[in-house]
Design a protein around this motif. Structure first.
Motif, PDB file in Angstrom:
ATOM      1  N   ASP A 240      64.796  35.558 -64.063  1.00 29.55           N
ATOM      2  CA  ASP A 240      66.033  35.214 -65.071  1.00 29.55           C
ATOM      3  C   ASP A 240      65.624  33.924 -65.776  1.00 29.55           C
ATOM      4  O   ASP A 240      65.053  33.093 -65.402  1.00 29.55           O
TER       5      ASP A 240
ATOM      6  N   HIS B  22      69.971  38.897 -70.003  1.00 32.51           N
ATOM      7  CA  HIS B  22      70.712  38.014 -69.000  1.00 32.51           C
ATOM      8  C   HIS B  22      71.699  37.222 -69.710  1.00 32.51           C
ATOM      9  O   HIS B  22      72.099  36.225 -69.368  1.00 32.51           O
TER      10      HIS B  22
ATOM     11  N   HIS C  91      75.208  32.047 -71.125  1.00 29.39           N
ATOM     12  CA  HIS C  91      75.114  32.181 -69.461  1.00 29.39           C
ATOM     13  C   HIS C  91      76.487  31.529 -68.999  1.00 29.39           C
ATOM     14  O   HIS C  91      76.902  31.965 -67.920  1.00 29.39           O
TER      15      HIS C  91
ATOM     16  N   PRO D 243      74.566  37.060 -65.642  1.00 30.11           N
ATOM     17  CA  PRO D 243      74.578  35.421 -65.320  1.00 30.11           C
ATOM     18  C   PRO D 243      74.994  35.289 -63.757  1.00 30.11           C
ATOM     19  O   PRO D 243      76.329  35.762 -64.012  1.00 30.11           O
TER      20      PRO D 243
END
Ligand SMILES: [Zn+2]
Length: 307
Positions: A10, A109, A113, A153
């Motif tokens: 990530d 991702h 986030h 996330p």
């Protein structure tokens, strides 16, 4: 069968893009390991994340043990608070192209986030879709196609976020913590997007325990791989293993090599699994706590046969 391990990497912050990815490539390339990177492409509001966890119980102690200021750097800790949030996607084209050219999988991702992490459970499908569309737009402008994979996330997913993945045509998601691939169920509703959960604890979680050293992590992961019947998935953070804990990560990979571990990209496993889709089990998703991690994450419940 040799043990199999998928590295799910990530990338949450600008720091992770600019320093973490190149550092990880230097570790992975000489070892010939291909992995799956998941990138957040919107504003880097990580300073807000720091204030969020600051309010949580046990944070200061964990911060001390995990050396968070060393991991994230002081600038990152103030992004979105005292300093304006930079857009991660700006100037990310070259590094994304380099990842893909090196044979790594590149997925999403999220866009913002921190916003996803803090507010997902209250977001509608339309709101989630907006975030996905923004991220896909940036992704496609760099790689000439949309991302096929998504990793939520903070391991936060909901019926709405999974419906948005289905509507967005994603091949699979890696949104939860669990033990085996499945189709996620939310109340009566079964989501049609395959979920490949993270099955192993992360390095930063382990270091949150009193007296745990990085070498204990290598022993723990190798032990779990030796016992596992199924391929395992380890989440790695560009800001952590591609930062101050790079040496510890390299040691883990060398330990894996000595044990004959085979590495795979999540997308390749997803395609393999989807050939036998009707055999894939269903499992409910629920919010739970994990040892060494602050806050709740989405977790896989017990396996159920497909109805
Ligand atoms: Zn993340």
């Amino acid at each position: 069968m040799p043990p199999r391990l998928g590295l799910k990497i990530d990338v949450d912050t600008l720091e992770g893009f600019q320093k973490g990815i190149p550092a990880l490539l230097e570790i992975l390339a000489p070892r010939g390991i291909k992995s799956s990177f998941f990138v957040a492409l919107g504003p880097d509001n990580s300073g807000r994340a720091v204030f969020r966890v600051f309010k949580q119980q046990g944070f200061l102690e964990k911060m001390w043990r995990t050396r968070a200021p060393a991991i994230y750097g002081l600038r990152t800790m103030f992004y979105g608070t005292l300093l304006p949030a930079p857009l991660i996607g700006q100037g990310a084209g070259e590094i994304l192209a380099a990842l893909a050219a090196a044979g790594h999988e590149v997925g999403l991702h999220g866009y913002d986030h921190v916003h996803w992490h803090d507010h997902l459970l209250a977001m509608t499908q339309e709101e989630v879709s907006r975030e996905l569309t923004q991220a896909q737009g940036i992704f496609a402008s760099f790689l000439g196609r949309e991302a096929r994979a998504f990793a939520a996330p903070g391991w936060q997913c909901s019926a709405a976020s999974r419906a948005a993945l289905a509507a967005g045509g994603f091949l699979y998601g890696s949104d939860t913590r669990g033990y085996a691939p499945y189709f996620p169920r939310f109340k009566e509703q079964i989501n049609p997007v395959l979920e490949i959960p993270t099955t192993l604890p992360t390095l930063d979680e382990l270091l949150g325990f009193h007296g745990c050293r990085p070498e204990d992590f290598t022993a723990l992961i190798l032990g779990r791989l030796a016992q596992a019947d199924l391929p395992q998935v380890l989440t790695v953070h560009a800001e952590v293993e591609g930062g101050p804990l790079g040496q510890e990560f390299a040691t883990l990979l060398d330990g894996c090599r000595d044990e004959g571990v085979e590495f795979f990209r999540l997308e390749d496993w997803a395609r393999e699994l989807l050939q036998d889709q009707e055999k894939m089990p269903v499992a409910a998703v629920r919010q739970g706590r994990l040892p060494g991690r602050a806050g709740m994450v989405s977790c896989q419940g017990p396996l159920e046969a497909q109805p």
